[in-house]
Motif scaffolding. Structure first.
Motif, PDB file in Angstrom:
ATOM      1  N   ILE A  54      35.475 -63.742 -11.472  1.00  0.00           N
ATOM      2  CA  ILE A  54      35.287 -65.044 -12.114  1.00  0.00           C
ATOM      3  C   ILE A  54      33.904 -65.144 -12.773  1.00  0.00           C
ATOM      4  O   ILE A  54      33.754 -65.801 -13.807  1.00  0.00           O
ATOM      5  CB  ILE A  54      35.524 -66.211 -11.130  1.00  0.00           C
ATOM      6  N   LEU A  55      32.889 -64.475 -12.204  1.00  0.00           N
ATOM      7  CA  LEU A  55      31.582 -64.485 -12.845  1.00  0.00           C
ATOM      8  C   LEU A  55      31.604 -63.712 -14.154  1.00  0.00           C
ATOM      9  O   LEU A  55      30.976 -64.114 -15.144  1.00  0.00           O
ATOM     10  CB  LEU A  55      30.513 -63.924 -11.907  1.00  0.00           C
ATOM     11  N   GLN A  56      32.304 -62.589 -14.172  1.00  0.00           N
ATOM     12  CA  GLN A  56      32.421 -61.822 -15.426  1.00  0.00           C
ATOM     13  C   GLN A  56      33.122 -62.664 -16.498  1.00  0.00           C
ATOM     14  O   GLN A  56      32.684 -62.718 -17.640  1.00  0.00           O
ATOM     15  CB  GLN A  56      33.196 -60.520 -15.198  1.00  0.00           C
ATOM     16  N   ARG A  57      34.211 -63.329 -16.102  1.00  0.00           N
ATOM     17  CA  ARG A  57      34.938 -64.155 -17.069  1.00  0.00           C
ATOM     18  C   ARG A  57      34.103 -65.365 -17.521  1.00  0.00           C
ATOM     19  O   ARG A  57      34.056 -65.697 -18.709  1.00  0.00           O
ATOM     20  CB  ARG A  57      36.242 -64.660 -16.444  1.00  0.00           C
ATOM     21  N   ALA A  58      33.463 -66.005 -16.546  1.00  0.00           N
ATOM     22  CA  ALA A  58      32.737 -67.232 -16.864  1.00  0.00           C
ATOM     23  C   ALA A  58      31.569 -66.986 -17.804  1.00  0.00           C
ATOM     24  O   ALA A  58      31.324 -67.781 -18.734  1.00  0.00           O
ATOM     25  CB  ALA A  58      32.246 -67.884 -15.579  1.00  0.00           C
ATOM     26  N   GLY A  77      40.824 -48.857 -10.891  1.00  0.00           N
ATOM     27  CA  GLY A  77      42.141 -49.473 -10.893  1.00  0.00           C
ATOM     28  C   GLY A  77      42.336 -50.543  -9.848  1.00  0.00           C
ATOM     29  O   GLY A  77      43.325 -51.283  -9.893  1.00  0.00           O
ATOM     30  N   SER A  78      41.412 -50.650  -8.884  1.00  0.00           N
ATOM     31  CA  SER A  78      41.538 -51.681  -7.852  1.00  0.00           C
ATOM     32  C   SER A  78      41.117 -53.029  -8.414  1.00  0.00           C
ATOM     33  O   SER A  78      40.412 -53.121  -9.418  1.00  0.00           O
ATOM     34  CB  SER A  78      40.683 -51.321  -6.638  1.00  0.00           C
ATOM     35  N   PHE A  79      41.566 -54.103  -7.753  1.00  0.00           N
ATOM     36  CA  PHE A  79      41.237 -55.454  -8.222  1.00  0.00           C
ATOM     37  C   PHE A  79      39.725 -55.639  -8.237  1.00  0.00           C
ATOM     38  O   PHE A  79      39.037 -55.397  -7.252  1.00  0.00           O
ATOM     39  CB  PHE A  79      41.883 -56.501  -7.311  1.00  0.00           C
ATOM     40  N   GLY A  80      39.220 -56.076  -9.407  1.00  0.00           N
ATOM     41  CA  GLY A  80      37.813 -56.373  -9.537  1.00  0.00           C
ATOM     42  C   GLY A  80      36.957 -55.204  -9.961  1.00  0.00           C
ATOM     43  O   GLY A  80      35.751 -55.363 -10.128  1.00  0.00           O
ATOM     44  N   TYR A  81      37.545 -54.032 -10.137  1.00  0.00           N
ATOM     45  CA  TYR A  81      36.751 -52.830 -10.442  1.00  0.00           C
ATOM     46  C   TYR A  81      35.905 -53.037 -11.699  1.00  0.00           C
ATOM     47  O   TYR A  81      34.684 -52.804 -11.683  1.00  0.00           O
ATOM     48  CB  TYR A  81      37.668 -51.615 -10.605  1.00  0.00           C
ATOM     49  N   GLU A  82      36.519 -53.483 -12.813  1.00  0.00           N
ATOM     50  CA  GLU A  82      35.799 -53.653 -14.065  1.00  0.00           C
ATOM     51  C   GLU A  82      34.723 -54.729 -13.941  1.00  0.00           C
ATOM     52  O   GLU A  82      33.618 -54.600 -14.480  1.00  0.00           O
ATOM     53  CB  GLU A  82      36.780 -54.014 -15.191  1.00  0.00           C
ATOM     54  N   ALA A  83      35.051 -55.813 -13.233  1.00  0.00           N
ATOM     55  CA  ALA A  83      34.078 -56.906 -13.071  1.00  0.00           C
ATOM     56  C   ALA A  83      32.881 -56.451 -12.243  1.00  0.00           C
ATOM     57  O   ALA A  83      31.730 -56.783 -12.562  1.00  0.00           O
ATOM     58  CB  ALA A  83      34.750 -58.096 -12.421  1.00  0.00           C
ATOM     59  N   ILE A  84      33.129 -55.676 -11.207  1.00  0.00           N
ATOM     60  CA  ILE A  84      32.026 -55.169 -10.379  1.00  0.00           C
ATOM     61  C   ILE A  84      31.145 -54.257 -11.202  1.00  0.00           C
ATOM     62  O   ILE A  84      29.903 -54.284 -11.105  1.00  0.00           O
ATOM     63  CB  ILE A  84      32.590 -54.462  -9.127  1.00  0.00           C
ATOM     64  N   SER A  85      31.763 -53.455 -12.056  1.00  0.00           N
ATOM     65  CA  SER A  85      31.000 -52.577 -12.942  1.00  0.00           C
ATOM     66  C   SER A  85      30.089 -53.392 -13.845  1.00  0.00           C
ATOM     67  O   SER A  85      28.917 -53.052 -14.061  1.00  0.00           O
ATOM     68  CB  SER A  85      31.964 -51.723 -13.784  1.00  0.00           C
ATOM     69  N   ALA A  86      30.603 -54.515 -14.371  1.00  0.00           N
ATOM     70  CA  ALA A  86      29.800 -55.360 -15.248  1.00  0.00           C
ATOM     71  C   ALA A  86      28.648 -56.015 -14.486  1.00  0.00           C
ATOM     72  O   ALA A  86      27.536 -56.152 -15.003  1.00  0.00           O
ATOM     73  CB  ALA A  86      30.681 -56.425 -15.894  1.00  0.00           C
ATOM     74  N   LEU A  87      28.879 -56.451 -13.239  1.00  0.00           N
ATOM     75  CA  LEU A  87      27.810 -57.039 -12.432  1.00  0.00           C
ATOM     76  C   LEU A  87      26.696 -56.043 -12.177  1.00  0.00           C
ATOM     77  O   LEU A  87      25.505 -56.388 -12.224  1.00  0.00           O
ATOM     78  CB  LEU A  87      28.372 -57.547 -11.098  1.00  0.00           C
ATOM     79  N   ILE A  88      27.078 -54.770 -11.946  1.00  0.00           N
ATOM     80  CA  ILE A  88      26.061 -53.741 -11.715  1.00  0.00           C
ATOM     81  C   ILE A  88      25.258 -53.521 -12.984  1.00  0.00           C
ATOM     82  O   ILE A  88      24.019 -53.427 -12.954  1.00  0.00           O
ATOM     83  CB  ILE A  88      26.722 -52.429 -11.254  1.00  0.00           C
ATOM     84  N   ALA A  89      25.969 -53.462 -14.132  1.00  0.00           N
ATOM     85  CA  ALA A  89      25.295 -53.230 -15.409  1.00  0.00           C
ATOM     86  C   ALA A  89      24.308 -54.338 -15.724  1.00  0.00           C
ATOM     87  O   ALA A  89      23.263 -54.095 -16.356  1.00  0.00           O
ATOM     88  CB  ALA A  89      26.337 -53.103 -16.524  1.00  0.00           C
ATOM     89  N   ASN A  90      24.598 -55.570 -15.304  1.00  0.00           N
ATOM     90  CA  ASN A  90      23.720 -56.708 -15.575  1.00  0.00           C
ATOM     91  C   ASN A  90      22.742 -56.981 -14.432  1.00  0.00           C
ATOM     92  O   ASN A  90      22.089 -58.028 -14.414  1.00  0.00           O
ATOM     93  CB  ASN A  90      24.563 -57.945 -15.856  1.00  0.00           C
TER      94      ASN A  90
END
Length: 659
Positions: free
Chosen positions: A595-599, A616-629
Motif C-alpha cells: 500500500i505504501l508503494q501504491r500510495a 513472485g511472492s505477495f509484496g515482492y515488487e513493493a518490498i524491492s521498491a521500499l529498499i530502493a527508496n
C-alpha cells in the motif's frame, strides 16, 4: 524495517513478554530495611500452579535496638485492627515498625481462645481443642523466654486446687464454664461477675492472699464465705478481696465437700522453660520443627487442605531471628496456601521452627515504610478492609533519634518538565536508624543548573538534562531532571523517545492521533481500517465525493466508509476473499509495503535478498521498491517477516519516510 525500528520493537516485545510473565516465577516485588534489626521483603511466586503474594518481616533479636512484643486487648473482650494496635503502642524510643495478627479468637465473644501470658502474668488461660482436625489440638506456644530468646515449644500449664489434703485440677481462669469444668473467677473477669448458668455449684471465697495479676508460680489462699447451690440462677459477683470456684458435672462432687470457713490453696504453674517468660501466646498447629515440615494436625482435614490466607511466626536455626510471615489469599493475584504448602514454603525460607497463627480474613501485616512515622497496612486482606483482631506480634525499634544519614527527594512534577515551570522539591531525611527526622529548613540547600532556586521551589529557565541536588548536613542527594522547550503530546512518547520526531511530524499534521488518555501506544498492532484512515489523511484524499464500494463488511452507514472508499477508489487498498475489507485484521508487513508503494508511487528496484521473500511472492515488487527508496533494510537475520503484524510506531516511521 530499519535497524533502529527493529531494536525498539525487540525491546518492546521483551518488556511485553517479561511483563506478561511476571507471575511465572519467584520475583521480589518490594524489599527494604525497616529499622536496624528489621527487614521487609515481598515476593510474588507460583506455588503448585497458584499465584501467591508472600510477605516476610525478618526480625533480628541480636540487634541492640530491636525487640519483639505481644499486644493483647484490654479489656480482653475487645478487638482492634493490627495497624491501630501498632499505632497505639508507638512512642518515642518504642516504635512499632511492623506487626502481624496473632492467634485465634472468638468472633462472637471477641475474646482470645488460647493461652496468653505477659511478663509471667496469666492474661488468658485459654483452652486446648480436642480432635486432630483442629488447629490448636496440642498445647504449643510462641514466646520470648526469660533469657530473651524466641521459643516455639509445647507447654504444660498446671492449675490446681488443694482442699483437705486433696488436689484437684482447675480447668481455667476467667473463661466460660463448660461441661465438667472447674473455673477460677477473679475480680478481673469481664464485669466482675461469673456470668455462668444455674447448672453448677459456685463457692465464694474471701480473704484471698492474691486475686489479681496472677502469675505462674503463685500460690494463693482463700476462705469459703458462701456456697451457691446447684440451680441458683443469680449472677455471682466476685468479691473484691476474694475469688469464686465454679464447677459443673464431675467437678460438683469436690465442691460439695467444702464448708463455710474452709481454706483452700490454689497453685498456678507452668514448666520451667516458660516460667518467667516475657510473653507467650498459644496457637497452632506446628508447621515446622527442626528444619522439617511437621504438621501438628491431620494434613488431610478440611481445615488443613483449605486454600486460604495464612499467617505464621517462625524462628531460624540460630534462634536469633524471627520471621513474621503472611500469604494473601482468595484473589487472583494470590490464591492462598494449604497448610502443607505453607510449611514447605517456610522451610525453604529458612525456618527451623514455625507455628501457624490465625488466618483467613484475620491475616494482616503492617510495616513502617521508610519516611513514615507509623506502621501501616501493607498486605491485601481477603475482607478488603482490615479486620479487628485480638492479639498481634509487634516488631519494636528502641533506637533513639540519631543524625542525618540518608535523604530521599521527589519533585512535584515528573517526566519531562516545560521551561518556565515552577516545581517543588520534597525532601525527607532519615537518621541511621531509619527514623524520619524533623526537617530544619536552615540546614537544607537545593541547587540545579537548569533554573533558579528559592527555598524548596525551582523555576526552570533552561532546557536540557541535569540534576536537582540537595544537601542536608553531611548528606547529599541528587535526582535527575529533564526540561524541554515544548511539552510532549503523549505521555508515553517523551522527547527522548527514539522516534519522537517522526510521531510529532505526523501528529502535528493530524495524520495520526493518540488516545483520549493522552497516550500514543506505539506498540499497539495496526488494523487495516487504521491504515486506511492514515493514508486518506496523509494523501489528502477527497472523502466527500467517493466512489461506491461493495465490501460486505463496510456498509455505507459505517463511520469510516468514506475514507475506506477513497483509499479503495484510488486503488491503494483492495479487499480480500469474499469481497470483505477485513476491517479489524492486523496489517501485515507485506501489505504495508504494497500500500505504501501504491500510495506514494514509489519507483525503483533493488535486489531483495531476504530469505523469507521469494520472487513472485505477495509484496515482492513493493518490498524491492521500499529498499530502493531506503525506507526499510529488514532485520539483521536477513529476513523481512512479511506476515508479521505492523505496530503503530512502525507504520508511523514508514509513513514518515515515504512522505
Amino acid at each position: 524495517m530499519g535497524k533502529k525500528v527493529k531494536y525498539s520493537f525487540i525491546l518492546f516485545l521483551f518488556v511485553l513478554v517479561w511483563g506478561g510473565q511476571s507471575n511465572a516465577s519467584a520475583a521480589v516485588v518490594n524489599e527494604f530495611q525497616v529499622s536496624p534489626g528489621v527487614k521487609y521483603k515481598e515476593n510474588q511466586e507460583i506455588v503448585n500452579a497458584n499465584n501467591q503474594n508472600i510477605r516476610v518481616m525478618e526480625v533480628n533479636l541480636k540487634d541492640p535496638y530491636t525487640q519483639l512484643e505481644l499486644s493483647y486487648p484490654n479489656p480482653l473482650n475487645t478487638l482492634a485492627t493490627t495497624s491501630r494496635q501498632a499505632r497505639e503502642n508507638t512512642r518515642n524510643g518504642h516504635r512499632v515498625v511492623g506487626a502481624i495478627n496473632g492467634s485465634f479468637f472468638d468472633m462472637s465473644a471477641k475474646t482470645p481462645m488460647y493461652l496468653i501470658s505477659y511478663n509471667n502474668r496469666i492474661i488468658n488461660s485459654g483452652i486446648v481443642a480436642s480432635g486432630n482436625d483442629q488447629y490448636v489440638n496440642k498445647p504449643i506456644a510462641f514466646g520470648i523466654d526469660k533469657q530473651g530468646n524466641p521459643l516455639i515449644d509445647s507447654f504444660n500449664m498446671k492449675l490446681s486446687l488443694n482442699h483437705n489434703s486433696n488436689t484437684y485440677e482447675i480447668t481455667g481462669i476467667n473463661k466460660v464454664r463448660n461441661n465438667d469444668n472447674l473455673i477460677l473467677y477473679t475480680p478481673e473477669n469481664t464485669g466482675g461477675y461469673t456470668n455462668t448458668n444455674p447448672y453448677g455449684i459456685e463457692v465464694i471465697f474471701k480473704n484471698a492472699s492474691k486475686n489479681k495479676d496472677l502469675e505462674f508460680g503463685d500460690t494463693i489462699t482463700g476462705v469459703v464465705s458462701e456456697i451457691k447451690p446447684h440451680g441458683d440462677s443469680t449472677n455471682t459477683k466476685v468479691p473484691e478481696d476474694g475469688f469464686v470456684l465454679s464447677g459443673h458435672g464431675d467437678k460438683l462432687a469436690l465442691l460439695k465437700t467444702m464448708n463455710l470457713g474452709d481454706e483452700v490453696q490454689i497453685q498456678l504453674n507452668i514448666d520451667e522453660k516458660w516460667k518467667g517468660s516475657k510473653f507467650m501466646a498459644a496457637s497452632g498447629p506446628t508447621l515446622v520443627n527442626n528444619g522439617k515440615v511437621e504438621l501438628g494436625m491431620d494434613p488431610n482435614s478440611s481445615r488443613a487442605r483449605e486454600r486460604a490466607p495464612r499467617t505464621a511466626i517462625a524462628i531460624d536455626k540460630t534462634m536469633t531471628k524471627v520471621f513474621l510471615v503472611t500469604v494473601d489469599g482468595r484473589n487472583t493475584n494470590s490464591r492462598g496456601m494449604n497448610l502443607t504448602e505453607f510449611a514447605q514454603y517456610l522451610v525453604k525460607a529458612g525456618a527451623y521452627k514455625a507455628l501457624n497463627l490465625d488466618g483467613g480474613g484475620s491475616t494482616t501485616m503492617v510495616v513502617r515504610k521508610q519516611g513514615d512515622d507509623y506502621a501501616t497496612l501493607i498486605n491485601k486482606p481477603s475482607d478488603i478492609s482490615e479486620r479487628g483482631v485480638s492479639t498481634t506480634f509487634q516488631a519494636i525499634s528502641t533506637a533513639p533519634l540519631g543524625d542525618p544519614a540518608r535523604m530521599e527527594l521527589s519533585l512535584s512534577k515528573g517526566g519531562e518538565i516545560l521551561v518556565g515551570s515552577t516545581i517543588t522539591v520534597n525532601t525527607m531525611v532519615l537518621d541511621q536508624y531509619y527514623n524520619r527526622l524533623a526537617l530544619d529548613s536552615s540546614k537544607l540547600s537545593i541547587s540545579t543548573d537548569l533554573g533558579t532556586v528559592k527555598g524548596n521551589s525551582i523555576t526552570l529557565s533552561k532546557a536540557g538534562k541535569g540534576f536537582v541536588t540537595a544537601k542536608y548536613g553531611n548528606v547529599t542527594k541528587q535526582i535527575p531532571i529533564t526540561v524541554v522547550s515544548e511539552a510532549a503530546k503523549f505521555k508515553d512518547v517523551p522527547s527522548s523517545y527514539p522516534y519522537y520526531r517522526e510521531i510529532k511530524y505526523l501528529t502535528d499534521r493530524n495524520i495520526i492521533t493518540g488516545y483520549t488518555d493522552g497516550t500514543f501506544r506505539p506498540g499497539n498492532t495496526l488494523k487495516r481500517v487504521d491504515a486506511a484512515l492514515l493514508l486518506a489523511r496523509s494523501l489528502n484524499l477527497n472523502t466527500s465525493n467517493v466512489p461506491n464500494v461493495q465490501f460486505v463488511d463496510v456498509p455505507k452507514t459505517y463511520r469510516y466508509y468514506n475514507e475506506i472508499a477513497a483509499v479503495a477508489g484510488a486503488k491503494i487498498m483492495t479487499g480480500k476473499a469474499g469481497n470483505k475489507f477485513d476491517l479489524n485484521a492486523p496489517l501485515t508487513r507485506a501489505e504495508m509495503a504494497v500500500i505504501l508503494q501504491r500510495a506514494f508511487k514509489l519507483q525503483g528496484k533493488a535486489n531483495v535478498e531476504f530469505k523469507d521473500v521469494k520472487p513472485g511472492s505477495f509484496g515482492y515488487e513493493a518490498i524491492s521498491a521500499l529498499i530502493a527508496n531506503k525506507i526499510t533494510e529488514g532485520y539483521n537475520d536477513n529476513t523481512f517477516r512479511p506476515g508479521q503484524a505492523v505496530t503503530r510506531v512502525q507504520y508511523a516511521l514508514f509513513l514518515y519516510r515515504s512522505l
